[in-house]
Scaffold this active site. Structure first.
Site, PDB file in Angstrom:
ATOM      1  N   GLY A 117       0.808  -1.212   0.000  1.00 56.95           N
ATOM      2  CA  GLY A 117       0.000   0.000   0.000  1.00 56.95           C
ATOM      3  C   GLY A 117       0.846   1.269   0.000  1.00 56.95           C
ATOM      4  O   GLY A 117       0.528   2.240  -0.698  1.00 56.95           O
ATOM      5  N   ASN A 122      -8.295   3.927   8.074  1.00 56.27           N
ATOM      6  CA  ASN A 122      -7.711   2.795   8.797  1.00 56.27           C
ATOM      7  C   ASN A 122      -7.931   2.866  10.305  1.00 56.27           C
ATOM      8  O   ASN A 122      -7.918   1.854  10.983  1.00 56.27           O
ATOM      9  CB  ASN A 122      -6.213   2.685   8.498  1.00 56.27           C
ATOM     10  CG  ASN A 122      -5.502   4.004   8.553  1.00 56.27           C
ATOM     11  OD1 ASN A 122      -5.840   4.945   7.835  1.00 56.27           O
ATOM     12  ND2 ASN A 122      -4.523   4.099   9.423  1.00 56.27           N
ATOM     13  N   SER A 167      -3.327  -3.366  -0.761  1.00 54.45           N
ATOM     14  CA  SER A 167      -2.240  -4.059  -0.055  1.00 54.45           C
ATOM     15  C   SER A 167      -2.672  -5.490   0.244  1.00 54.45           C
ATOM     16  O   SER A 167      -3.775  -5.717   0.741  1.00 54.45           O
ATOM     17  CB  SER A 167      -1.942  -3.314   1.250  1.00 54.45           C
ATOM     18  OG  SER A 167      -1.024  -4.047   2.015  1.00 54.45           O
ATOM     19  N   HIS A 213      -1.416  -7.748   2.481  1.00 53.12           N
ATOM     20  CA  HIS A 213      -1.406  -8.320   3.843  1.00 53.12           C
ATOM     21  C   HIS A 213      -2.614  -7.902   4.688  1.00 53.12           C
ATOM     22  O   HIS A 213      -2.810  -8.418   5.785  1.00 53.12           O
ATOM     23  CB  HIS A 213      -0.086  -8.012   4.571  1.00 53.12           C
ATOM     24  CG  HIS A 213       0.083  -6.606   5.048  1.00 53.12           C
ATOM     25  ND1 HIS A 213      -0.112  -6.247   6.358  1.00 53.12           N
ATOM     26  CD2 HIS A 213       0.445  -5.477   4.415  1.00 53.12           C
ATOM     27  CE1 HIS A 213       0.134  -4.955   6.500  1.00 53.12           C
ATOM     28  NE2 HIS A 213       0.477  -4.463   5.329  1.00 53.12           N
ATOM     29  N   CYS A 226       0.905   6.962  18.391  1.00 56.09           N
ATOM     30  CA  CYS A 226       0.771   6.619  16.973  1.00 56.09           C
ATOM     31  C   CYS A 226       1.349   5.230  16.719  1.00 56.09           C
ATOM     32  O   CYS A 226       2.129   4.703  17.488  1.00 56.09           O
ATOM     33  CB  CYS A 226       1.452   7.713  16.189  1.00 56.09           C
ATOM     34  SG  CYS A 226       2.210   7.280  14.702  1.00 56.09           S
TER      35      CYS A 226
END
Ligand code: PLP
Length: 380
Positions: A66, A145, A193, A195, A319
């Site tokens: 990604g 996300n 992506s 995974h 984060c």
């Protein structure tokens, strides 16, 4: 409960990949039969990826995932279209988009960060108002996300098309969870992506609509028609193709299953734990995303106690890069700091069951009760 970070590789994907390590190990560029076998495997995978998103196989460029796909879309299109130097994106994009835009800003390009509302939906009117004569690209993610909010991509792509601006979407989190069709969405470029959809790590693709003005960002032996040089990761690409095929086949059943678990978890948390809020849109969200904030507790403390009970979650209080910075996504939504500090993302996977949800709820209740009893912040 951390499937938005990554997923286990599906056993069917592993089976599809295995022969490409030891038996069919050719270099897809070689002209002999070993090479031809590898090239044939790449072409099957390219078709599988294309079919899953309604694209043509020649519109698929295999990448390392990604992050690279986002880089290629932005750094490939913007300098290629010289003279046009303005980009529009949103304040809640993944760092793969935000940091690429920041890099281009350092080279003299200009970037507008469209604001989002309290649920994380991009303000389409403000976005439209920021379009300029020299706007070359709009990049807005399909689904976020952290909070799982799904953006009105069709509306934004219509604006882009009317104004002759390229439109890219990062669909890394949406593929395999909600329908993703490049024509329905009206996008010129779309990042995927492997995974995140039960495929191997280190592989992905950028869909590039025919006719898009884009240049490569990696140069070498002209693999992927010159758009991404470097000997192809044949086993990874084969696994990615299989994962895309499975994701498309299973989409309806998987999303119903995940929505059931998601809603059960959200409702039971609200019913049993006080001082809590849901982050992101109530219904316009990914089937697998639960992002909630618990007042009077720290995200890291919850994460660690849950980890000790075998429950993996992530937090927006520090984060993902461990830099201890509060989530830029939750901040952009205008959520107060005390809620950001106590935020948890729980992302469900297709192999989870209702029993897992019962276990997580139990662990969460115990963890929060324990931490609140110890917390000096607890007013009660
Ligand atoms: N974009 C989004 C929305 C993501 O969630 C991620 C991964 O967390 C990426 C891009 C990066 O993908 P990759 O890990 O394949 O580089």
């Amino acid at each position: 409960m951390d499937h938005s970070a990554t997923t286990p590789v599906d056993p069917l994907v592993v089976d599809a990949m295995l022969p490409f390590f030891t038996e069919t190990f050719g270099n897809a560029s070689s002209l002999h039969s070993f090479g031809n076998e590898a090239a044939e495997a790449l072409s099957i995978a390219r078709q599988q990826v294309a079919d899953a998103i309604g694209a043509l196989p020649e519109e698929i460029i295999f990448t390392s995932g990604g992050t690279e796909s986002d880089n290629l879309a932005i750094r490939g299109v913007v300098p290629y279209n010289a003279g046009k130097k303005h980009i529009i994106t949103s304040a809640i994009e993944h760092p793969a988009v935000l940091n690429t835009c920041a890099f281009l800003e350092s080279l003299g390009h200009e970037v507008t960060y469209a604001p989002v509302d309290a649920d994380g939906i991009v303000d389409v009117e403000k976005l439209e108002g920021s379009v300029r004569e020299d706007t070359v690209l709009i990049s807005i993610m399909h689904a976020n996300n952290e909070i799982g909010t799904i953006q009105p991509i069709e509306k934004i792509s219509r604006i882009a098309k009317e104004k002759n601006i390229y439109f890219h979407t990062d669909a890394v989190q949406s593929v395999g969870k909600i329908p993703v069709n490049v024509d329905d969405l009206g996008v010129d470029m779309l990042s995927i992506s492997s995974h995140k959809i039960h495929g191997p790590k280190g592989v992905g693709a950028l869909y590039v609509r025919k006719g898009t003005g884009i240049s490569p960002i990696v140069f070498g032996g002209n693999h992927e028609k010159g758009m991404r040089s470097g000997t192809e990761n044949v086993s990874g690409i084969v696994g990615f193709g299989k994962a895309m095929e499975l994701a498309a086949m299973r989409l309806d059943a998987d999303s119903v299953h995940m929505i059931r678990m998601r809603d059960s978890l959200i409702n039971r948390v609200f019913d049993t734990i006080p001082h809590v809020r849901l982050n992101g849109h109530l219904s316009n969200r990914l089937p697998n995303n639960v992002n909630m904030s618990f007042k009077y507790v720290e995200g890291e403390s919850m994460l660690m106690l849950l980890d000790m009970q075998g429950v993996a979650v992530s937090t927006g209080s520090a984060c993902s890069s461990r830099s201890m910075k509060a989530s830029h996504v939750l901040s952009a939504l205008g959520i107060e700091d005390e809620f950001i500090h106590g935020s948890l993302r729980m992302s469900i996977g297709r192999e989870n069951s209702m029993d897992d949800i019962d276990y997580v709820l139990d662990a969460l209740q115990g963890t929060i009760t324990k931490l609140r009893t110890m917390s000096p912040l607890d007013e009660k």
